[in-house]
Enzyme design. Structure first.
Site: not given
Ligand SMILES: Cc1ncc(COP(=O)(O)O)c(C=O)c1O
Length: 372
Positions: A69, A148, A196, A198, A234, A322
């Protein structure tokens, strides 16, 4: 252990791990190589791309694989900002993920002018604010599909409708929407969309960005010209295969039904207790995904509750993972309520289809000990 922090990341499915292991053990070729081992890797890449593209109503050539993401958001914003250098105005919201906010801040340093849309107490931006913010030099709008921390759904389709007759492009960070809301990029109207792996039981470090046919993009990474020349490096074939496997296992309607049940159980069990609490953000079905419930436990510091729950084997979060490490009050809750105490007494509980009703009941039983 009870894992209720699925907005931070999800547990990879056993079939995802098998698909990845199988690819790593048996498919060692570089997908750009033309001999057999390379062609084998390319086949997996192509098949994964096709099934992931179908999952959002796009075509394979509209999908660029990234490292997740964060990269998808950086790539989208960078591309849209430099598509027309005469346009220097960007519109975004105050509640975006740091991978959007910090990127627009960088663009601000490079001479772009950014309007940050506010949110109301329900955690949603207003379409009127979007209308008012548009200027003749507006280049693009980037608004997240689902937040989030509070799970609120932003009016992306309505923004796209506003932009129909304008030369302003639309990006949406759909990381928290993908796998819980049905996404059809044609109906949604976004020009670029970030996803994303995960967050949907796939591996970490993989994702994609949808680029609508005809939108010109600017590479962030230069090199061998993979991914149609716009994302060199890659491809991570094993992770991409795992990501596609995760999506092949997703049964959206069943998942939604189960997660709505988890949310309802949490709220009804909480309502039977002495706990003094309030849900942060809209509870309107069309305005919030059921995967995320953000709760203000009045008078109880989130940091303290987080530790008590952790010691009891329950994992939730305060704010987002995050920006973790730090237990600063959530920036998003602060922008919704302008109330530091409330922001520092709130927890995010986030579900996946792997959670059970019993786990929710155990959570509430534990909260009854520590949140009063
Ligand atoms: C709304 C949102 N955007 C972007 C991301 C970032 O994604 P990634 O962890 O794959 O870099 C997150 C991760 O928590 C998210 O919740």
């Amino acid at each position: 252990m009870i894992y209720l922090d699925n907005a931070a990341t999800t547990i990879p499915l056993p079939d995802v791990i098998s698909a990845m292991t199988d690819t790593m053990m048996n498919v060692y070729g570089n997908p750009s190589s033309t001999y057999q081992a390379g062609r084998q890797a390319k086949k997996i890449l192509d098949e994964s791309r096709t099934s992931l593209a179908i999952s959002i109503g796009a075509t394979s050539d509209e999908l660029i694989f990234t490292s997740g993401g964060t990269e998808s958001n950086n790539f989208a914003l960078h591309s849209l900002a430099y598509r027309d250098v005469t346009k220097k105005h960007i519109i975004t919201s105050i509640i975006e993920h740091p991978s959007v906010l910090n990127t627009v801040e960088e663009l601000e340093k490079k001479g772009f002018d950014v309007t940050y849309l506010p949110v109301d107490k329900s955690g949603v931006i207003s379409i009127q604010d979007v209308k008012n913010a548009i200027r003749p030099d507006t280049s693009f709008i980037s608004v997240m599909y689902v937040n989030n921390e509070v799970g609120t759904v932003q009016p992306i389709e309505q923004i796209a409708e506003l932009l129909k007759d304008k030369d302003i492009l639309l990006h949406t960070d759909a990381v928290q929407a993908y796998g819980i809301l049905p996404i059809d990029v044609k109906k949604l109207g976004a020009d670029m969309l970030s996803v994303s792996s995960h967050k949907v039981h796939g591996p970490r470090g993989t994702g994609f960005v949808f680029v609508k046919k005809g939108v010109r993009v600017q590479p962030l990474l230069h090199g061998g010209g993979q991914e149609q020349g716009v994302r060199s490096g890659t491809e991570n074939v094993a992770s991409i295969a795992g990501f596609a496997k995760a999506i092949s296992q997703l049964h959206l309607t069943d998942k939604q039904k189960h997660i709505v049940q988890l949310q309802e159980t949490l709220l009804s069990e909480l309502s039977k207790t002495e706990i003094d609490y309030e849900v942060n953000g809209s509870m309107e079905e069309t305005r919030k995904v059921p995967t995320i419930v953000n709760v203000w436990f009045k008078g109880i510091p989130a940091s303290k509750l987080l530790i008590q729950l952790d010691l009891s084997g329950i994992m939730v979060s305060a704010g987002s993972a995050c920006s973790a490490g730090s237990l600063k009050p959530s920036r998003i809750l602060l922008s919704m309520f302008q109330d530091e105490k409330r922001a520092s007494e709130s927890l995010r509980i986030s579900f996946s289809e792997m959670n059970t009703l019993e786990e929710i009941k155990t959570l509430v039983e534990t909260l009854k000990k520590y949140a009063v």
